[in-house]
Design a protein around this motif. Structure first.
Motif, PDB file in Angstrom:
ATOM      1  N   ARG A  98       0.848  -1.194   0.000  1.00 44.92           N
ATOM      2  CA  ARG A  98       0.000   0.000   0.000  1.00 44.92           C
ATOM      3  C   ARG A  98       0.884   1.245   0.000  1.00 44.92           C
ATOM      4  O   ARG A  98       1.908   1.290   0.686  1.00 44.92           O
ATOM      5  CB  ARG A  98      -0.890   0.024   1.231  1.00 44.92           C
ATOM      6  N   ALA A  99       0.460   2.251  -0.782  1.00 44.64           N
ATOM      7  CA  ALA A  99       1.161   3.530  -0.815  1.00 44.64           C
ATOM      8  C   ALA A  99       0.167   4.657  -0.563  1.00 44.64           C
ATOM      9  O   ALA A  99      -0.974   4.603  -1.028  1.00 44.64           O
ATOM     10  CB  ALA A  99       1.844   3.729  -2.163  1.00 44.64           C
ATOM     11  N   ILE A 100       0.625   5.681   0.174  1.00 45.43           N
ATOM     12  CA  ILE A 100      -0.180   6.871   0.429  1.00 45.43           C
ATOM     13  C   ILE A 100       0.660   8.088   0.046  1.00 45.43           C
ATOM     14  O   ILE A 100       1.813   8.207   0.472  1.00 45.43           O
ATOM     15  CB  ILE A 100      -0.596   6.983   1.912  1.00 45.43           C
ATOM     16  N   PHE A 101       0.087   8.958  -0.776  1.00 45.39           N
ATOM     17  CA  PHE A 101       0.747  10.184  -1.209  1.00 45.39           C
ATOM     18  C   PHE A 101      -0.036  11.401  -0.755  1.00 45.39           C
ATOM     19  O   PHE A 101      -1.253  11.348  -0.607  1.00 45.39           O
ATOM     20  CB  PHE A 101       0.867  10.238  -2.735  1.00 45.39           C
ATOM     21  N   ARG A 102       0.675  12.493  -0.599  1.00 49.57           N
ATOM     22  CA  ARG A 102       0.101  13.809  -0.296  1.00 49.57           C
ATOM     23  C   ARG A 102       0.496  14.732  -1.436  1.00 49.57           C
ATOM     24  O   ARG A 102       1.619  14.675  -1.932  1.00 49.57           O
ATOM     25  CB  ARG A 102       0.687  14.322   1.011  1.00 49.57           C
ATOM     26  N   CYS A 103      -0.421  15.590  -1.859  1.00 56.24           N
ATOM     27  CA  CYS A 103      -0.134  16.559  -2.901  1.00 56.24           C
ATOM     28  C   CYS A 103      -0.580  17.937  -2.427  1.00 56.24           C
ATOM     29  O   CYS A 103      -1.677  18.086  -1.893  1.00 56.24           O
ATOM     30  CB  CYS A 103      -0.876  16.209  -4.191  1.00 56.24           C
ATOM     31  N   GLY A 161      -3.954  10.541  -1.639  1.00 57.29           N
ATOM     32  CA  GLY A 161      -4.395   9.399  -2.429  1.00 57.29           C
ATOM     33  C   GLY A 161      -3.692   8.147  -1.951  1.00 57.29           C
ATOM     34  O   GLY A 161      -2.520   8.186  -1.574  1.00 57.29           O
ATOM     35  N   SER A 162      -4.422   7.038  -1.958  1.00 55.25           N
ATOM     36  CA  SER A 162      -3.824   5.761  -1.564  1.00 55.25           C
ATOM     37  C   SER A 162      -4.271   4.678  -2.532  1.00 55.25           C
ATOM     38  O   SER A 162      -5.341   4.767  -3.130  1.00 55.25           O
ATOM     39  CB  SER A 162      -4.224   5.397  -0.137  1.00 55.25           C
ATOM     40  N   GLU A 163      -3.433   3.693  -2.674  1.00 58.64           N
ATOM     41  CA  GLU A 163      -3.746   2.530  -3.510  1.00 58.64           C
ATOM     42  C   GLU A 163      -3.016   1.320  -2.966  1.00 58.64           C
ATOM     43  O   GLU A 163      -2.039   1.444  -2.227  1.00 58.64           O
ATOM     44  CB  GLU A 163      -3.331   2.747  -4.967  1.00 58.64           C
ATOM     45  N   THR A 164      -3.491   0.152  -3.369  1.00 61.67           N
ATOM     46  CA  THR A 164      -2.838  -1.106  -3.019  1.00 61.67           C
ATOM     47  C   THR A 164      -2.535  -1.887  -4.294  1.00 61.67           C
ATOM     48  O   THR A 164      -3.129  -1.646  -5.342  1.00 61.67           O
ATOM     49  CB  THR A 164      -3.738  -1.972  -2.118  1.00 61.67           C
TER      50      THR A 164
END
Length: 82
Positions: A43-48, A62-65
């Protein structure tokens, strides 16, 4: 300026079309940051954060697996941008 005012200032942009932000505000800042990369759960979580000089900014996450997308890291970053 809140995010609604920023959206109004930028105009009607199609979701995710930040090339128009660059065209209308070449000095705008669009920065992403990897907040978390959980290898055990893929899983990854990003901030923009998007900022327009002279006022206005907005932040998104945003997050995705890997179960949803094989390229989940890239997809999480794209989702954070919009």
């Amino acid at each position: 300026m809140n995010s609604g005012e920023l959206i109004e200032r930028l105009g009607d942009l199609p979701k995710g079309d930040f090339q128009l932000v660059r065209d209308r505000h070449p000095d705008a800042s669009i920065e992403t940051q990897l907040v978390e990369h959980d290898l055990a759960n893929s899983r990854a979580i990003f901030r923009c954060e998007i900022a327009v000089p002279g006022g206005g900014s907005a932040t998104g996450y945003g997050s995705e697996t890997a179960g949803d997308f094989r390229d989940y890291i890239e997809k999480a970053e794209t989702k954070a941008i919009g």
